[in-house]
Design an enzyme around this catalytic site. Structure first.
Site, PDB file in Angstrom:
ATOM      1  N   HIS A 178      -5.161   4.611  -0.378  1.00 27.04           N
ATOM      2  CA  HIS A 178      -4.686   3.892  -1.562  1.00 27.04           C
ATOM      3  C   HIS A 178      -3.655   4.725  -2.337  1.00 27.04           C
ATOM      4  O   HIS A 178      -3.581   4.666  -3.562  1.00 27.04           O
ATOM      5  CB  HIS A 178      -5.860   3.527  -2.465  1.00 27.04           C
ATOM      6  CG  HIS A 178      -5.755   2.167  -3.084  1.00 27.04           C
ATOM      7  ND1 HIS A 178      -6.599   1.134  -2.781  1.00 27.04           N
ATOM      8  CD2 HIS A 178      -4.898   1.665  -4.021  1.00 27.04           C
ATOM      9  CE1 HIS A 178      -6.284   0.066  -3.512  1.00 27.04           C
ATOM     10  NE2 HIS A 178      -5.241   0.369  -4.271  1.00 27.04           N
ATOM     11  N   TYR A 195      -8.734  -8.565  -2.465  1.00 23.59           N
ATOM     12  CA  TYR A 195      -9.940  -7.893  -2.936  1.00 23.59           C
ATOM     13  C   TYR A 195     -11.040  -8.947  -2.937  1.00 23.59           C
ATOM     14  O   TYR A 195     -10.884  -9.994  -3.550  1.00 23.59           O
ATOM     15  CB  TYR A 195      -9.751  -7.362  -4.354  1.00 23.59           C
ATOM     16  CG  TYR A 195      -8.842  -6.174  -4.457  1.00 23.59           C
ATOM     17  CD1 TYR A 195      -9.141  -4.983  -3.807  1.00 23.59           C
ATOM     18  CD2 TYR A 195      -7.683  -6.231  -5.219  1.00 23.59           C
ATOM     19  CE1 TYR A 195      -8.302  -3.881  -3.908  1.00 23.59           C
ATOM     20  CE2 TYR A 195      -6.837  -5.142  -5.330  1.00 23.59           C
ATOM     21  CZ  TYR A 195      -7.161  -3.967  -4.670  1.00 23.59           C
ATOM     22  OH  TYR A 195      -6.339  -2.889  -4.773  1.00 23.59           O
ATOM     23  N   THR A 221      -8.772  -5.048   1.389  1.00 24.70           N
ATOM     24  CA  THR A 221      -8.795  -3.661   0.917  1.00 24.70           C
ATOM     25  C   THR A 221     -10.222  -3.272   0.551  1.00 24.70           C
ATOM     26  O   THR A 221     -10.892  -3.971  -0.207  1.00 24.70           O
ATOM     27  CB  THR A 221      -7.856  -3.485  -0.290  1.00 24.70           C
ATOM     28  OG1 THR A 221      -6.524  -3.769   0.158  1.00 24.70           O
ATOM     29  CG2 THR A 221      -7.902  -2.072  -0.846  1.00 24.70           C
ATOM     30  N   LYS A 255      -8.044  -2.523   5.193  1.00 20.63           N
ATOM     31  CA  LYS A 255      -7.194  -1.458   4.626  1.00 20.63           C
ATOM     32  C   LYS A 255      -8.048  -0.485   3.830  1.00 20.63           C
ATOM     33  O   LYS A 255      -8.859  -0.909   2.999  1.00 20.63           O
ATOM     34  CB  LYS A 255      -6.136  -2.075   3.706  1.00 20.63           C
ATOM     35  CG  LYS A 255      -5.276  -1.052   2.957  1.00 20.63           C
ATOM     36  CD  LYS A 255      -4.141  -1.748   2.228  1.00 20.63           C
ATOM     37  CE  LYS A 255      -3.208  -0.760   1.543  1.00 20.63           C
ATOM     38  NZ  LYS A 255      -3.703  -0.288   0.252  1.00 20.63           N
ATOM     39  N   SER A 282       0.044  -8.394  -2.644  1.00 20.96           N
ATOM     40  CA  SER A 282      -1.241  -7.989  -3.242  1.00 20.96           C
ATOM     41  C   SER A 282      -1.924  -9.159  -3.944  1.00 20.96           C
ATOM     42  O   SER A 282      -1.275 -10.079  -4.447  1.00 20.96           O
ATOM     43  CB  SER A 282      -0.977  -6.876  -4.252  1.00 20.96           C
ATOM     44  OG  SER A 282      -2.076  -6.706  -5.108  1.00 20.96           O
TER      45      SER A 282
HETATM   46  C1  LIG Z   1       1.541   0.716  -8.228  1.00 23.59           C
HETATM   47  C2  LIG Z   1       0.639   0.554  -7.054  1.00 23.59           C
HETATM   48  C3  LIG Z   1      -0.192  -0.552  -6.985  1.00 23.59           C
HETATM   49  C4  LIG Z   1      -1.016  -0.716  -5.864  1.00 23.59           C
HETATM   50  N1  LIG Z   1      -1.751  -1.858  -5.773  1.00 23.59           N
HETATM   51  C5  LIG Z   1      -2.471  -2.085  -4.642  1.00 23.59           C
HETATM   52  C6  LIG Z   1      -3.130  -3.324  -4.460  1.00 23.59           C
HETATM   53  O1  LIG Z   1      -3.057  -4.220  -5.296  1.00 23.59           O
HETATM   54  N2  LIG Z   1      -3.830  -3.488  -3.308  1.00 23.59           N
HETATM   55  C7  LIG Z   1      -3.912  -2.526  -2.327  1.00 23.59           C
HETATM   56  O2  LIG Z   1      -4.544  -2.723  -1.305  1.00 23.59           O
HETATM   57  N3  LIG Z   1      -3.257  -1.346  -2.486  1.00 23.59           N
HETATM   58  C8  LIG Z   1      -2.542  -1.117  -3.596  1.00 23.59           C
HETATM   59  N4  LIG Z   1      -1.853   0.067  -3.729  1.00 23.59           N
HETATM   60  C9  LIG Z   1      -1.879   1.051  -2.623  1.00 23.59           C
HETATM   61  C10 LIG Z   1      -0.743   0.789  -1.631  1.00 23.59           C
HETATM   62  O3  LIG Z   1      -0.948  -0.385  -0.889  1.00 23.59           O
HETATM   63  C11 LIG Z   1      -0.588   1.923  -0.610  1.00 23.59           C
HETATM   64  O4  LIG Z   1      -1.824   2.136   0.029  1.00 23.59           O
HETATM   65  C12 LIG Z   1      -0.096   3.250  -1.187  1.00 23.59           C
HETATM   66  O5  LIG Z   1       0.769   3.039  -2.276  1.00 23.59           O
HETATM   67  C13 LIG Z   1       0.636   4.024  -0.094  1.00 23.59           C
HETATM   68  O6  LIG Z   1       1.039   5.259  -0.557  1.00 23.59           O
HETATM   69  P1  LIG Z   1       2.541   5.590  -1.048  1.00 23.59           P
HETATM   70  O7  LIG Z   1       2.695   4.970  -2.382  1.00 23.59           O
HETATM   71  O8  LIG Z   1       2.538   7.078  -1.091  1.00 23.59           O
HETATM   72  O9  LIG Z   1       3.517   5.030  -0.023  1.00 23.59           O
HETATM   73  C14 LIG Z   1      -1.041   0.261  -4.836  1.00 23.59           C
HETATM   74  C15 LIG Z   1      -0.202   1.369  -4.932  1.00 23.59           C
HETATM   75  C16 LIG Z   1       0.636   1.516  -6.013  1.00 23.59           C
HETATM   76  C17 LIG Z   1       1.547   2.708  -6.056  1.00 23.59           C
END
Ligand SMILES: Cc1cc2nc3c(=O)[nH]c(=O)nc-3n(C[C@H](O)[C@H](O)[C@H](O)COP(=O)(O)O)c2cc1C
Length: 353
Positions: free
Chosen positions: A251, A132, A158, A227, A108
């Site tokens: 997300h 981002y 994203t 994404k 990330s």
């Molecule tokens: C704690 C956390 C931080 C996240 N940070 C980002 C991020 O920095 N960039 C991004 O594209 N998605 C981020 N996401 C989304 C994840 O990439 C992903 O789409 C999502 O967690 C998938 O669902 P799941 O947690 O049910 O497997 C984040 C998710 C979580 C749980």
């Protein structure tokens, strides 16, 4: 030490015990009423499997090529921010854990580890970088150049968080700004602001449009993946801009609540994209059968968001590796029970809506 066979529910509870309260909330929360975060998980369960019998399932081939890179598993680690909230080695531990099992790690933008340091942990597995878009294109461009130079092989933009969502839980138990949660790779970037939250300092606040995407595809030496797509028409427009991959994602339900679930819209996006780009999916994937369904519905690979963070907090790199190994083993068992001996054999007819 976690074993290869992991009880994910127990691991989640254990993770909650070992994390600080604000870290747990950051990891677990969804937006608003957290409806989408919960429904993502349930949606995979609504699809039913139609297993084939009397097939040759002794040898199982799980190899897959993702934007040209050969991997032994279609399970990737989704980009998630701020890994120092979960382990002292932060993103380096996650990268090590993924590399140990040959899984692709998507790093990330939001983390306190330099891209150069994460790249050193790659081992034999490819890594992608999630971006981002920032207000100053050239500074974004310089970051892309750094990622490319140290060997990241794709860029994941994203797009589903033009403004931050609202989490009542996170508002009650916020993460306090500190070096642990500084996005070190973006230092020097002007701070993007929005009308919704004009004082907020941080990333992901700069709305991005299709013109920016065209610029990025042109500027970036790596193939670009988008994404956060939940509609076939959007996926088609992204492909028209030259992207090579689409990640169907909401997300993890963290920004807009009550969206469609990723399981529900995957087939629509796959159909819209056809052979023009690879399609991946995340959101609520917690079982090997979920992975089998996703691949049968046309995804080329899946991503796990929260589960690797549970593993990271409980057992560092080994915990991440254990979660990935466990999910891979569950997927293999589900493939065998469905009569499929390769990912190519996971076809649409295996799933009934
Ligand atoms: C704690 C956390 C931080 C996240 N940070 C980002 C991020 O920095 N960039 C991004 O594209 N998605 C981020 N996401 C989304 C994840 O990439 C992903 O789409 C999502 O967690 C998938 O669902 P799941 O947690 O049910 O497997 C984040 C998710 C979580 C749980």
């Amino acid at each position: 030490m976690l074993r290869d066979s992991v009880d994910l529910d127990a691991l989640e509870q254990n993770a909650q015990r070992v994390m600080r309260p604000e870290s747990w909330v950051f990891c677990d929360t969804g937006a608003d009423d957290e409806i989408t975060a919960k429904e993502n998980v349930q949606a995979w369960r609504k699809f039913k499997l139609r297993p084939r019998v009397l097939r040759d399932i002794v040898e199982i081939d799980t190899s897959v090529s993702l934007l040209g890179a050969r991997l032994n598993t279609p399970i990737m680690v989704a980009p998630t921010g701020r890994h120092h909230l979960f382990h002292t080695d932060g993103e380096r531990a996650t990268a090590r854990g993924a590399a140990a099992v040959g899984a692709l790690y998507v790093m990330s933008t939001s983390g306190a580890t330099l891209v150069e340091d994460v790249a050193k942990e790659r081992g034999g597995a490819p890594q992608w970088f999630q971006l981002y878009m920032q207000p100053q294109r050239e500074e974004t461009g310089q970051l892309l150049d750094r990622c490319h130079k140290v060997g990241f092989s794709a860029l994941v933009l994203t797009v589903d968080q033009p403004v931050p969502g609202w989490s009542p839980r996170a508002a009650r138990t916020p993460v306090i700004p500190s070096d642990k949660v500084r996005s070190v790779n973006m230092i020097g970037q002007p701070i993007a602001k929005t009308a919704y939250d004009p004082d907020r300092k941080g990333l992901a606040m700069f709305p991005t449009n299709f013109k920016d995407l065209e610029w990025l595809v042109h500027r970036c030496a790596m193939p670009v993946v988008v994404k956060g797509v939940l509609r076939g028409d959007d996926a088609g427009r992204c492909v028209d801009c030259g992207v090579k991959g689409i990640m169907v994602s909401n997300h993890g339900g963290r920004h807009l609540d009550t969206t469609v679930t990723t399981a529900e819209v995957l087939a629509e996006v796959v159909e819209a994209v056809g052979a023009s780009a690879e399609v991946y999916v995340d959101g609520g994937i917690r079982r090997g059968t979920d992975i089998v369904k996703a691949l049968a519905l046309g995804a080329r690979a899946v991503l796990l968001g929260r589960p690797p963070l549970w593993g990271l907090s409980v057992d560092g790199a080994d915990g991440v590796a254990a979660v990935l190994t466990h999910m891979h083993q569950e997927m293999v068992r589900a493939m065998q029970l469905c009569g499929a001996n390769s990912l190519a054999a996971l076809t649409r007819d295996l799933v009934k809506a």
